[in-house]
Design a protein around this motif. Structure first.
Motif, PDB file in Angstrom:
ATOM      1  N   VAL A 145      -2.994  55.138  55.110  1.00  0.00           N
ATOM      2  CA  VAL A 145      -3.186  55.790  56.307  1.00  0.00           C
ATOM      3  C   VAL A 145      -2.697  57.316  55.991  1.00  0.00           C
ATOM      4  O   VAL A 145      -1.673  57.596  55.351  1.00  0.00           O
ATOM      5  CB  VAL A 145      -2.245  55.270  57.300  1.00  0.00           C
ATOM      6  CG1 VAL A 145      -2.608  56.143  58.664  1.00  0.00           C
ATOM      7  CG2 VAL A 145      -2.707  53.725  57.628  1.00  0.00           C
ATOM      8  N   GLY A 185      -2.859  46.808  63.986  1.00  0.00           N
ATOM      9  CA  GLY A 185      -3.934  47.690  63.321  1.00  0.00           C
ATOM     10  C   GLY A 185      -5.314  47.473  63.322  1.00  0.00           C
ATOM     11  O   GLY A 185      -6.014  48.156  62.507  1.00  0.00           O
ATOM     12  N   ASP A 199      -4.234  50.614  61.310  1.00  0.00           N
ATOM     13  CA  ASP A 199      -3.005  50.646  60.234  1.00  0.00           C
ATOM     14  C   ASP A 199      -3.293  49.392  59.314  1.00  0.00           C
ATOM     15  O   ASP A 199      -4.314  48.653  59.516  1.00  0.00           O
ATOM     16  CB  ASP A 199      -1.710  50.800  60.688  1.00  0.00           C
ATOM     17  CG  ASP A 199      -1.175  49.577  61.543  1.00  0.00           C
ATOM     18  OD1 ASP A 199      -1.872  48.510  61.573  1.00  0.00           O
ATOM     19  OD2 ASP A 199       0.116  49.777  62.038  1.00  0.00           O
TER      20      ASP A 199
END
Length: 293
Positions: A145, A185, A199
């Motif tokens: 990320v 995520g 994520d």
């Protein structure tokens, strides 16, 4: 003629493409080191802990989130969609700049497990900090990320560096509780613009946000803290320098090594953009900070 081949090893840093602050220690980063002397307090109470899925028992010790950060192993994992509410011995106040910071235990600048940050005066009604995620596609379990695509979420920075938050963004003068809620995520969790947040997913064993600690920079009712530029010994005095505003009165404060309380040891009125304060050599043992009176 013999030809010699020259091998060159290159270290390539991931390209930063987003509009927000870069990883810790890079120019423009807002990351705060856990050793920053401006931290004056840490979370002192676990009010509640709701663990989410995929967390081993060894990572379900919420008391690990109390006190100063402890490193990679001294954490509590929230699990998928899990949450924790922390209390403080004194309320967090709104001062100059960030008021508190949240620490995760990421092993790199790109393995970022994220969490929403919420605060409350009474422990019942919480307000959430606005967030934005520009990560365009799902991130695999150990994928990357870009920190410059993230703002308003805890977990933006690697272990040892906290993500700062300012109560002024919510119009609050003080709060007594901080709640962290894991961002799942897979994209089902949304930012303030209702865009998906991605994520690393799915992770297991210690899935989701790993909380190392919450540090306080401003205690309610206390004066704002300033960065000390330099400190040195001259003859029989301890000389401290800091950035200042002409005409403003500042207090040099010392922390008691036993009680942790701060007390004023000198007062100085600034005459320019940088000010020096002098303290007797008898006062040198301990931690100091500069405060606006």
């Amino acid at each position: 003629m013999k030809r010699q081949l020259l091998s060159i090893a290159l270290t390539i840093s991931p390209a930063l493409a987003g509009p927000y602050e870069p990883p810790a220690t890079r120019e423009g980063s807002t990351a705060l080191s856990a050793s920053d002397m401006r931290f004056v307090a840490w979370a002192s109470e676990v009010v509640s802990y709701q663990v989410g899925a995929e967390v081993s028992a060894s990572f379900q010790t919420p008391e690990n989130a109390l006190g100063p950060v402890g490193g990679y192993s001294s954490i509590v994992t929230l699990g998928r969609g899990g949450s924790i509410v922390l209390g403080f011995a004194q309320p967090i106040g709104d001062g100059e700049g960030p008021d508190f910071a949240v620490f995760e235990n990421s092993f790199s600048d790109t393995f970022l497990e994220l969490a929403y940050v919420e605060v409350s005066v009474d422990g019942v009604h919480f307000m959430r900090f606005a967030s934005d995620s520009l990560t365009a596609a799902p991130v695999p379990a150990f994928g990357s990320v870009d920190a410059t695509n993230i703002t308003g979420l805890a977990g933006k920075y690697r272990a040892g560096y906290g993500t700062p938050f300012d109560l002024a963004e919510l119009g609050l003068a003080q709060v007594s509780f901080v709640r962290l809620v894991d961002v799942v995520g897979d994209g089902l969790s949304l930012d303030s613009s209702e865009d998906p947040i991605y994520d690393p997913y799915p992770t297991t064993g210690s899935a989701g946000f790993d909380l190392d600690g919450v540090g306080v920079l401003q205690v309610a009712g206390e004066v704002a803290l300033l960065e000390i530029l330099a400190a040195e010994v001259e003859e029989e005095e301890f000389v401290i320098s800091w950035r200042s505003q002409a005409g403003t009165t500042y207090a040099i404060m010392k922390r008691d090594a036993i009680s942790g309380d701060w007390s004023e040891v000198a007062e100085v009125t600034a005459t320019g953009e940088e000010t020096q304060g002098r303290v007797s050599m008898q006062q040198t043992a301990g931690l100091y900070r500069i405060a606006v009176k």
